[in-house]
Design a protein around this motif. Sequence first.
Motif, PDB file in Angstrom:
ATOM      1  N   ALA A 136       2.179   6.593  -6.955  1.00 28.27           N
ATOM      2  CA  ALA A 136       1.507   7.363  -7.663  1.00 28.27           C
ATOM      3  C   ALA A 136       1.524   8.681  -7.373  1.00 28.27           C
ATOM      4  CB  ALA A 136      -0.059   6.864  -6.808  1.00 28.27           C
ATOM      5  N   ILE A 137       1.948   9.104  -6.425  1.00 30.97           N
ATOM      6  CA  ILE A 137       2.349  10.402  -6.212  1.00 30.97           C
ATOM      7  C   ILE A 137       3.622  11.108  -7.008  1.00 30.97           C
ATOM      8  CG2 ILE A 137       3.033  12.293  -4.377  1.00 30.97           C
ATOM      9  CD1 ILE A 137       1.575  10.866  -2.291  1.00 30.97           C
ATOM     10  N   VAL A 165       2.261   1.785  -3.583  1.00 29.99           N
ATOM     11  CA  VAL A 165       1.475   2.159  -4.575  1.00 29.99           C
ATOM     12  C   VAL A 165       1.350   3.681  -4.326  1.00 29.99           C
ATOM     13  CG1 VAL A 165      -0.928   2.007  -5.112  1.00 29.99           C
ATOM     14  CG2 VAL A 165       0.332  -0.078  -4.981  1.00 29.99           C
ATOM     15  N   GLU A 166       1.007   3.940  -2.975  1.00 22.28           N
ATOM     16  CA  GLU A 166       0.685   5.506  -2.739  1.00 22.28           C
ATOM     17  C   GLU A 166       1.915   6.442  -3.132  1.00 22.28           C
ATOM     18  OE1 GLU A 166       0.270   8.593   1.050  1.00 22.28           O
ATOM     19  OE2 GLU A 166       0.568   6.303   1.468  1.00 22.28           O
ATOM     20  N   ALA A 167       3.274   6.090  -2.579  1.00 24.79           N
ATOM     21  CA  ALA A 167       4.205   6.802  -3.123  1.00 24.79           C
ATOM     22  C   ALA A 167       4.560   6.911  -4.677  1.00 24.79           C
ATOM     23  CB  ALA A 167       5.526   6.121  -2.357  1.00 24.79           C
ATOM     24  N   GLY A 214       3.855   6.215   3.046  1.00 22.32           N
ATOM     25  CA  GLY A 214       3.943   6.354   1.465  1.00 22.32           C
ATOM     26  C   GLY A 214       3.940   7.856   1.206  1.00 22.32           C
ATOM     27  N   VAL A 215       3.319   8.660   2.026  1.00 19.42           N
ATOM     28  CA  VAL A 215       3.269  10.027   1.692  1.00 19.42           C
ATOM     29  C   VAL A 215       4.580  10.753   1.984  1.00 19.42           C
ATOM     30  CG1 VAL A 215       2.559  10.758   4.229  1.00 19.42           C
ATOM     31  CG2 VAL A 215       1.665  12.011   2.326  1.00 19.42           C
ATOM     32  N   SER A 256       0.853   2.430   6.547  1.00 20.93           N
ATOM     33  CA  SER A 256       1.325   2.382   5.110  1.00 20.93           C
ATOM     34  C   SER A 256       1.027   3.699   4.484  1.00 20.93           C
ATOM     35  CB  SER A 256       0.385   1.399   4.359  1.00 20.93           C
ATOM     36  OG  SER A 256      -0.723   1.580   4.324  1.00 20.93           O
ATOM     37  N   LEU A 257       0.017   4.501   4.907  1.00 19.73           N
ATOM     38  CA  LEU A 257      -0.206   5.831   4.456  1.00 19.73           C
ATOM     39  C   LEU A 257       0.755   6.962   4.935  1.00 19.73           C
ATOM     40  CD1 LEU A 257      -4.193   6.122   4.531  1.00 19.73           C
ATOM     41  CD2 LEU A 257      -2.851   5.632   2.650  1.00 19.73           C
ATOM     42  N   TRP A 317       7.878   9.482  -1.800  1.00 18.74           N
ATOM     43  CA  TRP A 317       7.571   9.644  -3.128  1.00 18.74           C
ATOM     44  C   TRP A 317       8.838  10.390  -3.831  1.00 18.74           C
ATOM     45  CZ3 TRP A 317       7.047  14.663  -4.546  1.00 18.74           C
ATOM     46  CH2 TRP A 317       6.362  15.504  -3.807  1.00 18.74           C
ATOM     47  N   ILE A 331       0.844  -1.128  -0.093  1.00 17.73           N
ATOM     48  CA  ILE A 331      -0.139   0.045  -0.010  1.00 17.73           C
ATOM     49  C   ILE A 331       0.855   1.049   0.065  1.00 17.73           C
ATOM     50  CG2 ILE A 331      -1.672   1.298   1.500  1.00 17.73           C
ATOM     51  CD1 ILE A 331      -2.945  -1.050   0.037  1.00 17.73           C
ATOM     52  N   ALA A 332       1.846   1.214   0.852  1.00 14.63           N
ATOM     53  CA  ALA A 332       2.740   2.320   0.747  1.00 14.63           C
ATOM     54  C   ALA A 332       3.607   2.761  -0.363  1.00 14.63           C
ATOM     55  CB  ALA A 332       3.902   2.367   1.925  1.00 14.63           C
TER      56      ALA A 332
END
Length: 283
Positions: free
Chosen positions: A92-93, A88-90, A148-149, A144-145, A152, A85-86
């Motif tokens: 995407a950003i 995918v988030e990183a 991830g934030v 995970s969020l 990136w 999840i982390a």
Amino acid sequence: MPLSMVMIRELFRIKKLVVSVAILIGLIMLSLLGPIVYPVDPSDMSNPAEEPPSSRFPLGTDSYGRDLLAQLLHGINSSLYIGAIAAVEALAIGVTIGAISGFKGGMIDEILMMFTHIVLLLPSILLMMLIAAYLKYRSPLMVSLIIGVTSWPWVARAVRSQALTLREREFVYMSRMAGLSDLKIVIEDVLPNMASYIFMAFVLLMSGAMLAEAGLSMIGLGVTKGASLGRMLFWAQMLESVRRGLWWWFVPPGAVLVLITTSLLLISTALDEYFSPRLKGGR
């Protein structure tokens, strides 16, 4: 460079890649099927405390009587979930900011890169600690969020550099002449030609996220409920399992964490070795 079936077949001729993928798939299957085959509650404290490995407890128990094999199986699942999840988030950003910045250029590029550099200069572990410390309850999704934030910026810079090159290619000029919008060109022409690099970035992000989760957990800022590899190591550290010789408590989660991250790094290395000669050759 878009991935094709021929390219995928060539990739799986690389022994290092095949072994790493096999290890990773094996651990993923273990995390999914393990709790079904061994349906023991990892939070159950009714067992004898600090039992060494035996037929009843294959990996022994901790100081609270919790079954360590059950914790390990659920912990692998949770850590892989956090890492994925982390990542995918990183990704995407980073890909969004990097692709827009590199393709558009000008003022948009300067603004987005200034924001990226600001985030990059801030200590990511400090940001994660501040965010995690503010939240009293931290689920695997929340952890995970948080990871991830903050992960990136390097992806955005790398994707931007590739977008700067790709926007000068002939196929992009042809798409512009056909009247396609910038967004459509980025999605249909630019990003597919970065597919191999984007996948490598995902693998590295996932590996880094799992290590970051373990690091946060080791200082008490990881998942607050449930099991994860980092949480297992946190309790092993807090209750001095190393000093007291309770090797069955800290060795299995540490070994599995090393195995997962090493396999991910080897996958990234194998992909880089495969694609780099083609990139250097202008293919």
